[in-house]
Every structure is written in C-alpha cells, then in structure tokens.
Design a protein around this motif. Structure first.
Motif, PDB file in Angstrom:
ATOM      1  N   ARG A 163     -27.253 -33.330  29.886  1.00  0.00           N
ATOM      2  CA  ARG A 163     -27.407 -31.960  29.388  1.00  0.00           C
ATOM      3  C   ARG A 163     -28.218 -31.124  30.392  1.00  0.00           C
ATOM      4  NH1 ARG A 163     -30.718 -32.348  24.524  1.00  0.00           N
ATOM      5  NH2 ARG A 163     -28.879 -32.821  23.281  1.00  0.00           N
ATOM      6  N   ALA A 164     -29.301 -31.713  30.905  1.00  0.00           N
ATOM      7  CA  ALA A 164     -30.171 -30.982  31.832  1.00  0.00           C
ATOM      8  C   ALA A 164     -29.453 -30.618  33.125  1.00  0.00           C
ATOM      9  CB  ALA A 164     -31.411 -31.812  32.151  1.00  0.00           C
ATOM     10  N   ARG A 165     -28.381 -31.355  33.438  1.00  0.00           N
ATOM     11  CA  ARG A 165     -27.650 -31.088  34.680  1.00  0.00           C
ATOM     12  C   ARG A 165     -26.379 -30.281  34.451  1.00  0.00           C
ATOM     13  NH1 ARG A 165     -31.076 -34.628  34.785  1.00  0.00           N
ATOM     14  NH2 ARG A 165     -32.218 -35.261  36.659  1.00  0.00           N
ATOM     15  N   GLY A 166     -26.164 -29.877  33.229  1.00  0.00           N
ATOM     16  CA  GLY A 166     -25.054 -28.969  32.955  1.00  0.00           C
ATOM     17  C   GLY A 166     -23.756 -29.640  32.535  1.00  0.00           C
ATOM     18  N   VAL A 167     -23.788 -30.933  32.243  1.00  0.00           N
ATOM     19  CA  VAL A 167     -22.584 -31.591  31.705  1.00  0.00           C
ATOM     20  C   VAL A 167     -22.569 -31.306  30.208  1.00  0.00           C
ATOM     21  CG1 VAL A 167     -21.392 -33.797  31.357  1.00  0.00           C
ATOM     22  CG2 VAL A 167     -22.709 -33.394  33.456  1.00  0.00           C
ATOM     23  N   CYS A 168     -21.654 -30.428  29.796  1.00  0.00           N
ATOM     24  CA  CYS A 168     -21.806 -29.945  28.406  1.00  0.00           C
ATOM     25  C   CYS A 168     -21.093 -30.783  27.363  1.00  0.00           C
ATOM     26  CB  CYS A 168     -21.399 -28.497  28.255  1.00  0.00           C
ATOM     27  SG  CYS A 168     -20.591 -27.749  29.587  1.00  0.00           S
ATOM     28  N   ARG A 169     -20.129 -31.601  27.768  1.00  0.00           N
ATOM     29  CA  ARG A 169     -19.477 -32.481  26.802  1.00  0.00           C
ATOM     30  C   ARG A 169     -19.189 -33.812  27.475  1.00  0.00           C
ATOM     31  NH1 ARG A 169     -14.465 -28.885  25.764  1.00  0.00           N
ATOM     32  NH2 ARG A 169     -15.237 -28.113  27.747  1.00  0.00           N
ATOM     33  N   PHE A 170     -19.179 -34.861  26.709  1.00  0.00           N
ATOM     34  CA  PHE A 170     -18.760 -36.139  27.279  1.00  0.00           C
ATOM     35  C   PHE A 170     -18.294 -37.107  26.197  1.00  0.00           C
ATOM     36  CE2 PHE A 170     -22.773 -38.059  26.128  1.00  0.00           C
ATOM     37  CZ  PHE A 170     -23.706 -37.038  26.274  1.00  0.00           C
ATOM     38  N   ALA A 171     -17.365 -37.989  26.596  1.00  0.00           N
ATOM     39  CA  ALA A 171     -16.889 -39.042  25.702  1.00  0.00           C
ATOM     40  C   ALA A 171     -17.888 -40.187  25.759  1.00  0.00           C
ATOM     41  CB  ALA A 171     -15.507 -39.513  26.135  1.00  0.00           C
ATOM     42  N   GLY A 172     -18.371 -40.623  24.601  1.00  0.00           N
ATOM     43  CA  GLY A 172     -19.294 -41.750  24.517  1.00  0.00           C
ATOM     44  C   GLY A 172     -18.499 -43.028  24.276  1.00  0.00           C
ATOM     45  N   LEU A 173     -18.672 -43.991  25.184  1.00  0.00           N
ATOM     46  CA  LEU A 173     -17.873 -45.222  25.133  1.00  0.00           C
ATOM     47  C   LEU A 173     -18.765 -46.459  25.008  1.00  0.00           C
ATOM     48  CD1 LEU A 173     -15.408 -44.556  28.122  1.00  0.00           C
ATOM     49  CD2 LEU A 173     -15.177 -43.813  25.750  1.00  0.00           C
ATOM     50  N   ALA A 174     -18.286 -47.405  24.208  1.00  0.00           N
ATOM     51  CA  ALA A 174     -18.928 -48.721  24.118  1.00  0.00           C
ATOM     52  C   ALA A 174     -17.806 -49.750  23.960  1.00  0.00           C
ATOM     53  CB  ALA A 174     -19.871 -48.775  22.929  1.00  0.00           C
ATOM     54  N   TYR A 175     -18.109 -50.995  24.224  1.00  0.00           N
ATOM     55  CA  TYR A 175     -17.108 -52.041  24.011  1.00  0.00           C
ATOM     56  C   TYR A 175     -17.814 -53.306  23.537  1.00  0.00           C
ATOM     57  CZ  TYR A 175     -18.653 -52.555  28.843  1.00  0.00           C
ATOM     58  OH  TYR A 175     -19.425 -52.636  29.970  1.00  0.00           O
ATOM     59  N   ALA A 176     -17.082 -54.099  22.757  1.00  0.00           N
ATOM     60  CA  ALA A 176     -17.666 -55.299  22.150  1.00  0.00           C
ATOM     61  C   ALA A 176     -17.088 -56.540  22.806  1.00  0.00           C
ATOM     62  CB  ALA A 176     -17.351 -55.318  20.659  1.00  0.00           C
ATOM     63  N   HIS A 177     -17.954 -57.491  23.125  1.00  0.00           N
ATOM     64  CA  HIS A 177     -17.470 -58.731  23.733  1.00  0.00           C
ATOM     65  C   HIS A 177     -17.541 -59.896  22.752  1.00  0.00           C
ATOM     66  CE1 HIS A 177     -21.799 -59.037  24.068  1.00  0.00           C
ATOM     67  NE2 HIS A 177     -21.664 -60.344  24.240  1.00  0.00           N
TER      68      HIS A 177
ATOM     69  N   ALA B 180     -12.502 -30.567  32.974  1.00  0.00           N
ATOM     70  CA  ALA B 180     -12.771 -30.406  31.538  1.00  0.00           C
ATOM     71  C   ALA B 180     -11.509 -30.236  30.683  1.00  0.00           C
ATOM     72  CB  ALA B 180     -13.692 -29.208  31.314  1.00  0.00           C
ATOM     73  N   GLY B 181     -10.561 -29.466  31.168  1.00  0.00           N
ATOM     74  CA  GLY B 181      -9.430 -29.093  30.305  1.00  0.00           C
ATOM     75  C   GLY B 181      -8.603 -30.293  29.846  1.00  0.00           C
ATOM     76  N   ASN B 182      -8.317 -31.210  30.752  1.00  0.00           N
ATOM     77  CA  ASN B 182      -7.499 -32.370  30.373  1.00  0.00           C
ATOM     78  C   ASN B 182      -8.242 -33.250  29.357  1.00  0.00           C
ATOM     79  OD1 ASN B 182      -5.582 -31.456  32.171  1.00  0.00           O
ATOM     80  ND2 ASN B 182      -6.214 -32.837  33.830  1.00  0.00           N
ATOM     81  N   ALA B 183      -9.516 -33.442  29.572  1.00  0.00           N
ATOM     82  CA  ALA B 183     -10.295 -34.253  28.636  1.00  0.00           C
ATOM     83  C   ALA B 183     -10.367 -33.581  27.276  1.00  0.00           C
ATOM     84  CB  ALA B 183     -11.698 -34.498  29.190  1.00  0.00           C
ATOM     85  N   ALA B 184     -10.516 -32.264  27.272  1.00  0.00           N
ATOM     86  CA  ALA B 184     -10.578 -31.544  26.006  1.00  0.00           C
ATOM     87  C   ALA B 184      -9.285 -31.743  25.211  1.00  0.00           C
ATOM     88  CB  ALA B 184     -10.851 -30.065  26.247  1.00  0.00           C
ATOM     89  N   ARG B 185      -8.171 -31.758  25.939  1.00  0.00           N
ATOM     90  CA  ARG B 185      -6.874 -31.986  25.273  1.00  0.00           C
ATOM     91  C   ARG B 185      -6.770 -33.400  24.725  1.00  0.00           C
ATOM     92  NH1 ARG B 185      -1.626 -30.826  28.759  1.00  0.00           N
ATOM     93  NH2 ARG B 185      -0.439 -31.898  27.140  1.00  0.00           N
ATOM     94  N   VAL B 186      -7.115 -34.360  25.568  1.00  0.00           N
ATOM     95  CA  VAL B 186      -6.971 -35.770  25.179  1.00  0.00           C
ATOM     96  C   VAL B 186      -7.892 -36.118  23.994  1.00  0.00           C
ATOM     97  CG1 VAL B 186      -7.455 -38.135  25.940  1.00  0.00           C
ATOM     98  CG2 VAL B 186      -6.157 -36.575  27.415  1.00  0.00           C
ATOM     99  N   PHE B 187      -9.127 -35.631  24.067  1.00  0.00           N
ATOM    100  CA  PHE B 187     -10.095 -36.006  23.032  1.00  0.00           C
ATOM    101  C   PHE B 187     -10.197 -34.988  21.916  1.00  0.00           C
ATOM    102  CE2 PHE B 187     -11.644 -38.281  26.865  1.00  0.00           C
ATOM    103  CZ  PHE B 187     -11.523 -39.574  26.368  1.00  0.00           C
ATOM    104  N   GLY B 188      -9.355 -33.937  22.002  1.00  0.00           N
ATOM    105  CA  GLY B 188      -9.326 -32.942  20.929  1.00  0.00           C
ATOM    106  C   GLY B 188     -10.671 -32.278  20.723  1.00  0.00           C
ATOM    107  N   ALA B 189     -11.342 -31.946  21.829  1.00  0.00           N
ATOM    108  CA  ALA B 189     -12.675 -31.337  21.688  1.00  0.00           C
ATOM    109  C   ALA B 189     -12.797 -30.111  22.577  1.00  0.00           C
ATOM    110  CB  ALA B 189     -13.739 -32.357  22.105  1.00  0.00           C
TER     111      ALA B 189
ATOM    112  N   VAL C   3     -17.943 -28.910  32.742  1.00  0.00           N
ATOM    113  CA  VAL C   3     -17.661 -30.332  32.991  1.00  0.00           C
ATOM    114  C   VAL C   3     -17.658 -31.117  31.687  1.00  0.00           C
ATOM    115  CG1 VAL C   3     -18.465 -32.436  34.121  1.00  0.00           C
ATOM    116  CG2 VAL C   3     -18.646 -30.249  35.317  1.00  0.00           C
ATOM    117  N   PHE C   4     -16.561 -31.800  31.464  1.00  0.00           N
ATOM    118  CA  PHE C   4     -16.409 -32.737  30.341  1.00  0.00           C
ATOM    119  C   PHE C   4     -16.252 -34.105  30.982  1.00  0.00           C
ATOM    120  CE2 PHE C   4     -14.149 -33.232  25.976  1.00  0.00           C
ATOM    121  CZ  PHE C   4     -14.440 -34.580  25.919  1.00  0.00           C
ATOM    122  N   ASP C   5     -17.272 -34.941  30.893  1.00  0.00           N
ATOM    123  CA  ASP C   5     -17.220 -36.282  31.477  1.00  0.00           C
ATOM    124  C   ASP C   5     -16.500 -37.207  30.494  1.00  0.00           C
ATOM    125  OD1 ASP C   5     -17.725 -38.853  32.448  1.00  0.00           O
ATOM    126  OD2 ASP C   5     -19.692 -38.298  33.244  1.00  0.00           O
ATOM    127  N   ALA C   6     -15.353 -37.717  30.902  1.00  0.00           N
ATOM    128  CA  ALA C   6     -14.519 -38.517  30.003  1.00  0.00           C
ATOM    129  C   ALA C   6     -14.968 -39.965  29.896  1.00  0.00           C
ATOM    130  CB  ALA C   6     -13.065 -38.464  30.481  1.00  0.00           C
TER     131      ALA C   6
END
Ligand SMILES: [Zn+2]
Length: 303
Positions: free
Chosen positions: A75-89, A294-303, A34-37
């Motif tokens: 990590r403890a639940r097995g999500v091995c990669r994820f995109a970290g997002l923040a936004y500025a107001h 996971a596969g689509n996110a890996a492609r989009v984020f190059g990871a 699982v790659f959480d986008a």
C-alpha cells in the motif's frame, strides 16, 4: 531456471540461488495503477516454515514480512490491489489458510482473496463450498509441485467444475520450473503444458491463470493463449532476468492483452519492483501497459 552458474559461491546445502541487493524503487513507476496478481499471504507460522524451506532449497527471501506487513508495504508503495494467494501441502491446512485469508480481506479491501484446497483430501468439496460461500473467497490457488499432482489429475476435476460453475478463476502453478529436488517429485516429468490444454478442453467455461508465464515452456503456453481465450498467464518471477531461462522478448507487447503482472511478493530474492520496472520499460503502448499492470487482472479476478 537450472542455472547453477548464478550461485557459484553458495554452499552445497544452502539455497540454490543468490540474494540480490539490487536497488528498489520507493513507489510504483509513474504512479501507475497496479494490480499485483500474485502476492502470498500466510499465517505467521506457515510463512516462517516457507521461508526456512526457501532458504535451504531455493533462494534467500529478501522481504520477511508477515501478512499485515505485506499489505502495509505494498500500500505504501502504491500497489492498490492484489490477489492474495496461499496453498496447502497437507490435509486439513486449506481450511485454516482460507479462514486466515478471509479475515485479512475483511479488514483490507485491496486484497482479492483466493482460497486453496488439497485435491483429494476427504472434505475437499466442503472446503471449497465454505470458501466460496461464507468466506467470500474469489477463486482457488493450486500448486502442482507442492501438492504433487499434474494439472489434469482426476482429483482436480471437482475443483475445476466447481470454479467453472461459480465463475471463479483457478490460479495453478503448472509450469515445470523451478524444479527443486526438495519437492520430492520430478516436476519436469510431473507437469506439462499439454495437461493444461486437456483441462481447458474439458472445462471450456473455466478461467485459468498459469503463473510464471508457464516457465519454462514459454512458447507452448504462449501458443495456448492463441487457442483458449479463458487462459491467462502471470509474469511472476519470469521476467526479472534472475533465472537463465526466460521468455522471448516478443511477449511484450505481443501478448499484453493476456498477461497479468504478478510479483510473488514477499518471497522474493530481489527488489520488490524489479519486474514492474521491466514491464514499464518494455510495454510502450499506454493501453497495453494499463492492461498488463491492472486491467487484465481486474477482469480475471472481477475486481
Ligand atoms: Zn507464488
């Protein structure tokens, strides 16, 4: 997503949607890759301000976890990669958020760190130059509601051009929902799928990810996928059957090749894996399932 019947007992000045006490899984289903986008990571005071805002105007946040705890939890639940997002107001905040994101990603290799910028702030271009250069951030997150701009706002041109040139994706909350009065703008008139189409036409090399399946213009965004191969949609909070409006069930498996699983963790009113389990239920074909998870996110984020 305008369903007030979901929250008949909530006080007038409280959150608009309820906190659900639905059961949560201990791990990702079937040990899936699982790659959480779509995971949010903010410095502590920003997270706390966001949670206060959600509590008052949106939904009660079930997982009040700070960035390090978010990493640990997933990590403890097995999500091995994820995109970290923040936004500025506000002007000046993007640089702080970008440094914090880069610091986290240096210690936690499972994070694909994205930067942010407030389009139109005086040093916006320098903020991005620093983000993609020394900070090593891998794309940009924008939020039309919080930043009060349309996707085709001229102030965004330089951001799109720089991302296209760098080959890095833009994740932009460009859908009309959820439309909260507290944003101070009418998001239903501010944003429209047609604006995203104009951006894609102007920047044919730009990779764009629209979260929430473009809620609530689900059909319009699904149709854009057929015409623009560098457009992707993430599923975040759009398939949990929490809001009244949702996409046609035909999105699975029809669009599986172009969807990214995303959660919005930790700012959720329900179980962390609610939507993950729905995807596993709906997408029967193993290779389509691997792509969405996971596969689509890996492609989009190059990871
Ligand atoms: Zn989000």
């Amino acid at each position: 997503m305008s369903d007030d019947t979901l929250a008949p007992c909530l006080p007038a000045n409280g959150p608009r949607y309820p906190l659900l006490d639905d059961a949560e899984g201990a791990r990702v289903p079937d040990g899936a890759d699982v790659f959480d986008a779509h995971v949010h990571l903010f410095p502590p005071r920003v997270f706390e301000a966001i949670w206060r805002w959600f509590d008052r105007h949106a939904w009660p946040v079930r997982y009040r976890l700070h960035a390090e705890e978010v990493v640990e939890f997933l990590r403890a639940r097995g999500v091995c990669r994820f995109a970290g997002l923040a936004y500025a107001h506000a002007p000046g905040l993007a640089r702080v958020l970008n440094h914090a994101m880069a610091d986290l990603a240096r210690v936690h290799p499972e994070i694909v760190p994205l930067g942010t910028v407030l389009p139109g702030e005086p040093d916006a271009d320098d903020v991005l130059r620093e983000a993609f250069g020394p900070l090593g951030l891998r794309g940009v997150k924008l939020h039309c509601h919080v930043q009060r701009m349309a996707a085709d706002d001229p102030r965004l041109e330089a951001v799109y051009a720089r991302c296209a040139a760098a080959g890095l994706p833009v994740v932009i909350h460009a859908g009309r929902e959820p439309s909260f009065a507290a944003y101070g703008v009418d998001t239903r008139t501010l944003t429209a799928a047609a604006q995203i189409e104009r951006v894609l036409q102007r920047h044919p090399r730009l990779t764009l990810v629209v979260p929430h399946l473009g809620a609530d213009e689900f059909d319009a965004y699904a149709e854009l996928l057929g015409r623009y191969e560098n457009l992707w949609l993430d599923t975040t909070m759009a398939i949990g059957e929490y809001f009244e409006a949702g996409p046609s069930p035909a999105i699975f498996p029809g669009l599986a090749g172009r969807l990214l699983y995303g959660s919005d963790f930790p700012n959720l009113p329900y179980a962390w894996d609610r939507e993950l389990r729905r995807i596993v239920r709906e997408v029967k074909d193993p290779s389509a399932l691997r792509a969405v998870l996971a596969g689509n996110a890996a492609r989009v984020f190059g990871a």
